[in-house]
Write a protein that holds these residues in place. Structure first.
Motif, PDB file in Angstrom:
ATOM      1  N   UNK A 198       0.860  -1.173   0.000  1.00  0.00           N
ATOM      2  CA  UNK A 198       0.000   0.000   0.000  1.00  0.00           C
ATOM      3  C   UNK A 198       0.899   1.226   0.000  1.00  0.00           C
ATOM      4  N   UNK A 199       0.628   2.143  -0.918  1.00  0.00           N
ATOM      5  CA  UNK A 199       1.445   3.335  -1.107  1.00  0.00           C
ATOM      6  C   UNK A 199       0.641   4.551  -0.690  1.00  0.00           C
ATOM      7  N   UNK A 200       1.225   5.398   0.154  1.00  0.00           N
ATOM      8  CA  UNK A 200       0.578   6.642   0.574  1.00  0.00           C
ATOM      9  C   UNK A 200       1.532   7.787   0.264  1.00  0.00           C
ATOM     10  N   UNK A 201       1.147   8.558  -0.769  1.00  0.00           N
ATOM     11  CA  UNK A 201       1.956   9.708  -1.167  1.00  0.00           C
ATOM     12  C   UNK A 201       1.320  11.013  -0.712  1.00  0.00           C
ATOM     13  N   UNK A 202       0.449  10.951   0.285  1.00  0.00           N
ATOM     14  CA  UNK A 202      -0.169  12.146   0.818  1.00  0.00           C
ATOM     15  C   UNK A 202      -1.646  12.272   0.539  1.00  0.00           C
ATOM     16  N   UNK A 203      -2.206  11.437  -0.354  1.00  0.00           N
ATOM     17  CA  UNK A 203      -3.623  11.506  -0.707  1.00  0.00           C
ATOM     18  C   UNK A 203      -4.329  10.201  -0.385  1.00  0.00           C
ATOM     19  N   UNK A 204      -3.915   9.514   0.647  1.00  0.00           N
ATOM     20  CA  UNK A 204      -4.504   8.230   0.972  1.00  0.00           C
ATOM     21  C   UNK A 204      -3.714   7.096   0.341  1.00  0.00           C
ATOM     22  N   UNK A 205      -3.906   5.907   0.864  1.00  0.00           N
ATOM     23  CA  UNK A 205      -3.127   4.771   0.372  1.00  0.00           C
ATOM     24  C   UNK A 205      -3.807   4.086  -0.796  1.00  0.00           C
ATOM     25  N   UNK A 206      -2.999   3.502  -1.660  1.00  0.00           N
ATOM     26  CA  UNK A 206      -3.503   2.745  -2.808  1.00  0.00           C
ATOM     27  C   UNK A 206      -2.667   1.482  -2.956  1.00  0.00           C
ATOM     28  N   UNK A 207      -3.303   0.440  -3.495  1.00  0.00           N
ATOM     29  CA  UNK A 207      -2.650  -0.865  -3.605  1.00  0.00           C
ATOM     30  C   UNK A 207      -1.753  -0.907  -4.832  1.00  0.00           C
ATOM     31  N   UNK A 208      -0.680  -1.700  -4.715  1.00  0.00           N
ATOM     32  CA  UNK A 208       0.288  -1.822  -5.812  1.00  0.00           C
ATOM     33  C   UNK A 208       0.975  -3.180  -5.718  1.00  0.00           C
TER      34      UNK A 208
END
Length: 956
Positions: free
Chosen positions: A558-568
């Protein structure tokens, strides 16, 4: 609400002073005294004193009453000030408790305003919801003896926390009584709190809502299946909960309490927009009034839409495409697009919306990566580095890789021209070196930006002189466990790295409690693979979602670049991918390295000379090459030089095998390039003694000559083999040479394994070269920093002027051993020879064998002769050899006195006492090495030398 008991104390009211009484005795006493005086004296004037009594009494009473009133006013004012201070303290504590309570259970208006996003989906079970704001128990207690109405009011006020959240447990069911518009607005607030606190996989709302609840269809929780916990909103009657839903949360709406379904543990009556009361509750008293949390349909719809977007971003709902279980680096199209810009955008894998990219500049400047063993951390780091290398040249970005697993993760990445260093398994010395190297890199970049007139690296184009530097650390927590001091350095890099172009990617299995807030505050880019517990997931991405990732799917994150996490799904990088990336960049000068490798274990003189020629400072080219210095503070190696005329005497200390003798060998090998004549003294008892005597004699005589460098090896070994008187004499000679030889152009380089036996001699040396020693205590005793003790140093490794040094190996060839004792010439026949021997029979036998009958050998203590029998010198011959022990010669003192004026005396195996008793001389004879058969020779002219009885031959 349960608060820890805190105690305050009421100020103590001062007790009222007693009322002032009329001083009757003081009034009557003057009257009685005046009457007695009148009766004695008969003077009517004495009766005047009777009037003073009442006057004084009345004045005293007036003054006492005035003082009492003043004291009462002062004490009342002090009490009022103390009570006001107490009220201020309680009010301040109330405000602190109120803020803390709202922080734990945010209000609906706070959630709707987006001010509580950090707490979104941070729970796994519904435990509390906020009904509204009202009075709750503060947990504060005011003690004290006061019991006035004001005191009782103060106690009640302190014990009550106003405008605090009224939290209840929704799992027991909540019933809401009132008019339908009001109850719906109240229920919307409860539903928003539950959907904000629980992720879509933990709670569910019906996917076909009833009338008035259409906005809930936009929630990401709509239609979620088991094991999500169902939330049931029932109006007038509660419908049956889905059988598959474990323990539905019931929110029931009705106009009267009789219409509520059974099972509502909490019942609330809503009277209006600003007033409601609790009818029944396990946490609050019935009848408690509060201000309800009401939400309009429009605000609820906006919240549902925003929440669905957040869920879509991290792949919890509405997946547009399935995420593949595996991806290769070659599958990513974004890798084939060079990036000339100032960012650090890199495609690392695939998500629901296609390729997932990370930008350390735009989303960073630093990143935290969490993941347990087997989750794919190492693959993620390798892919991230490879992706950056494929899009940016070594002039734009370089990598410093730190691996605490022995280099297995980053070893293949060394083929990339961007890689400027790989650090594995630091020891204590290397950790200190790491701190200094990183500090030097920051200083270098600050100076480079200053010279370019820029405040930030973003204001300049990346160049080979100043590319962006990405420091990638695997097993960060393990490194901090071993070297906690490194955390402060990484905090410094994190704080200053954005403007200097230095970026951190820190990877750890245990992010919770390891990466502290000072570092996390600058790590805006977060990536979490599967972790073992929810706390680690929350520490990285703010939710516990990473704890639920499948264990059989490494690389899923899960990646969180400041706008919530997203799956990868992270791409897999193979050796062929790395080779292909490396081939894209033509061979050129290597990238500037911010981190030097440790000093080599072997440095040769030719390599050292080559390095010395490359150094620009002409002044540094003087002197003998002493070794290669490590200067991490300046990110360079430097040749250490020893110039005797400038530096004075040198003391070299080290254990056996540490390279002490090699240092002297290297100095001797440079004699042709130096200005001094070098004399190498091996640790030979006789040779070293003669050289010291000769050098000391020349110094005392003031003899002039070319500069000399005296190399004395293993002085402590010589010290142990010299007799005590020789040690004292040697110490005096060495002290004189070390202290006064510099003015005469004579300098010494002394080596030893231990300095304790040498007394103060090492202190007379201006410089010390500290090589490897057996223990930390020995290292500290020799003047080294005990924290930098390194028992693994190779031969020649040590410290010089506070820096790590590697002394050169002299190279092939025989060691210059210095002058050996010359072969003595055969003693010419003629002349009387007197031999004082500890074993006269043995000495006589050796002499007879050597002389082969050419001269008579006379034993003073022969069996055929009495001990006091007089020997006829004439019968023995003018060139006879007389042999006896010290006792026999003292018995034949007349013979000794007659012969000593023209005969040489040999002392074989004699002690200094025996030598002095026979020779009548106090000076020390030359030192003798045991086992060589050498003896002292006192010539008729008074000079002392050595002789070998085997050849009966004296030599100087």
């Amino acid at each position: 609400m349960n608060q820890p008991a805190e105690q305050f104390t009421l100020p103590i009211r001062a007790a009222a002073p007693p009322p002032v009484r009329f001083p009757l005795v003081a009034s009557v006493a003057p009257l009685a005294a005046a009457g007695v005086i009148w009766a004695i004296t008969g003077s009517a004037f004495s009766l005047v004193f009777a009037v003073l009594g009442p006057v004084i009494a009345v004045a005293s009473m007036v003054d006492a009453r005035r003082t009492r009133r003043s004291r009462l006013r002062t004490e009342a004012r002090a009490y009022a000030e103390a009570a006001a201070a107490l009220r201020a303290d309680v009010a301040e504590r109330h405000e602190s408790l109120r803020r803390a309570a709202w922080a734990r259970t945010p209000a609906v208006r706070t959630i709707l305003a987006g001010a509580a996003e950090a707490g979104r989906w941070h729970r796994t079970h519904a435990t509390t919801v906020v009904l509204g704001s009202g009075d709750v128990a503060s947990g504060l207690r005011v003690d004290g003896p006061g019991d006035t109405a004001d005191d009782r009011q103060l106690r009640r006020w302190a014990a009550t926390l106003a405008a605090a959240p009224l939290a209840v447990d929704p799992r027991g069911g909540i019933g809401i009584i009132g008019r339908l518009p009001l109850t719906r607005a109240f229920a919307r607030g409860l539903l928003i709190q539950l959907c904000f606190a629980l992720p879509p996989d933990r709670c569910a709302v019906p996917d076909e809502p009833g009338a008035g609840w259409e906005w809930t269809a936009a929630l990401p929780h709509a239609g979620a299946g088991p094991p999500a916990q169902a939330i049931v909103v029932a109006e007038a009657t509660a419908p049956a909960a889905a059988a598959s839903a474990p323990g539905p949360l019931l929110i029931a709406l009705a106009e009267t309490a009789l219409e509520l379904p059974p099972g509502c543990e909490t019942i609330v009556r809503v009277h209006g927009p600003a007033r409601a009361e609790i009818i029944a509750s396990a946490a609050h008293a019935p009848g408690a009034a509060f201000r309800p949390e009401l939400v309009s349909t429009e605000d609820a719809a906006c919240f549902a839409a925003r929440l669905r977007e957040a869920a879509l971003a991290i792949g919890l709902v509405g997946r547009r495409r399935p995420i593949p279980r595996s991806v290769t680096l070659a599958d990513l199209d974004g890798l084939r697009t060079p990036q000339p810009g100032r960012g650090l955008d890199a495609v690392i894998g695939l998500g629901e919306d296609g390729e997932v990219s990370l930008d350390l500049v735009a989303s960073g400047p630093h990143a935290i990566v969490g993941g347990t063993t087997g989750s794919g951390k190492s693959e993620l780091l390798a892919t991230w580095v490879a992706a950056l290398a494929s899009r940016y040249s070594p002039d734009q970005v370089t990598f410093l890789l730190v691996d605490f697993k022995g280099g297995a993760t980053f070893g293949p990445l060394r083929v990339l021209p961007h890689c400027v260093g790989l650090i594995t398994d630091l020891d204590a010395a290397e950790a200190e070196r790491a701190l200094r190297s990183l500090a030097a890199e920051l200083r270098y970049r600050e100076e480079a930006l200053l010279s370019a007139g820029a405040r930030d690296i973003g204001e300049t184009e990346p160049t080979a002189a100043l590319p962006r530097l990405v420091i990638v650390v695997d097993e960060f927590a393990t490194m901090l466990d071993v070297f906690p001091g490194l955390h402060a350095r990484f905090v410094d890099i994190a704080a200053r790295g954005r403007s200097l172009g230095v970026h951190l990617i820190l990877c750890t299995q245990r992010p919770s409690g390891v990466v502290r807030d000072a570092l996390l505050a600058n790590c805006s880019l977060r990536v979490s693979l599967r972790v073992n517990n929810r706390a680690d997931s929350v520490a990285v991405i703010g939710t516990d979602a990473a704890a639920g990732l499948a264990p059989d799917q490494p690389g899923r994150c899960l990646v969180d670049a400041g706008a919530g996490s997203r799956a990868c799904q992270v791409a897999v990088t193979g050796p062929g991918d790395l080779s292909a990336i490396a081939d894209r960049f033509p061979a050129g000068p290597p990238a500037r390295r911010p981190w030097l490798d440790p000093l080599p274990a072997l440095v040769t003189l030719p390599a050292l000379r080559e390095g010395a020629l490359r150094e620009r400072d002409a002044g540094d080219r003087e002197g003998y090459l002493l070794g290669l210095l490590d200067e991490p503070d300046r990110q360079r190696y430097r040749v250490a030089r020893y110039l005797p005329e400038r530096d004075g005497n040198l003391f070299v200390i080290g254990a056996a095998g540490s390279g002490k003798s090699a240092v002297l060998d290297a100095l001797a090998a440079q004699e042709a390039s130096g200005s001094a004549r070098i004399e190498f003294l091996v640790p030979d008892v006789e040779t070293a003694w003669d050289a010291l005597e000769r050098a000391h004699g020349e110094l005392v005589a003031g003899a002039s000559g070319p500069p000399r460098l005296l190399l004395l090896d293993d002085l402590d070994s010589l010290w142990a083999r010299w007799e005590p008187e020789y040690r004292i004499a040697a110490a005096e000679m060495l002290a004189g040479l070390l202290r006064d030889g510099r003015a005469a152009g004579l300098h010494l380089v002394i080596t030893a394994q231990r300095d304790a036996v040498l007394g103060g001699l090492p202190g007379l040396c201006q410089f010390t070269l500290l090589l490897r020693l057996p223990s930390r205590a020995d290292h500290a005793a020799a003047g080294g920093d005990s924290a930098l003790f390194d028992p693994s140093l190779p031969p020649g490794g040590g410290s010089w002027q506070g820096l790590r040094i590697q002394a050169p190996h002299p190279g092939p060839g025989p060691r210059p051993l210095g002058p050996s004792p010359p072969a003595p010439p055969i003693l010419e026949d003629g002349g009387t020879l007197l031999v004082v021997s500890a074993t006269p029979a043995r000495a006589a036998g050796m002499l007879r064998s050597a002389l082969e009958g050419r001269r008579a050998v006379v034993e003073l203590a022969a069996p055929a002769r009495g001990p006091l029998e007089r020997i006829d010198v004439g019968e023995a011959g003018a060139d006879a050899v007389f042999v006896g022990d010290a006792e026999s010669w003292q018995a034949q003192w007349t013979l000794l006195a007659a012969l000593r004026a023209h005969a040489a005396i040999v002392f074989d195996g004699c002690s200094l006492g025996e030598f002095r008793a026979i020779s009548r001389r106090r000076e020390l004879p030359p030192a003798l090495a045991p086992g060589r058969g050498h003896a002292w020779l006192l010539r008729p002219d008074g000079t002392l030398g050595r002789v070998s009885l085997r050849a009966a031959s004296p030599y100087p």
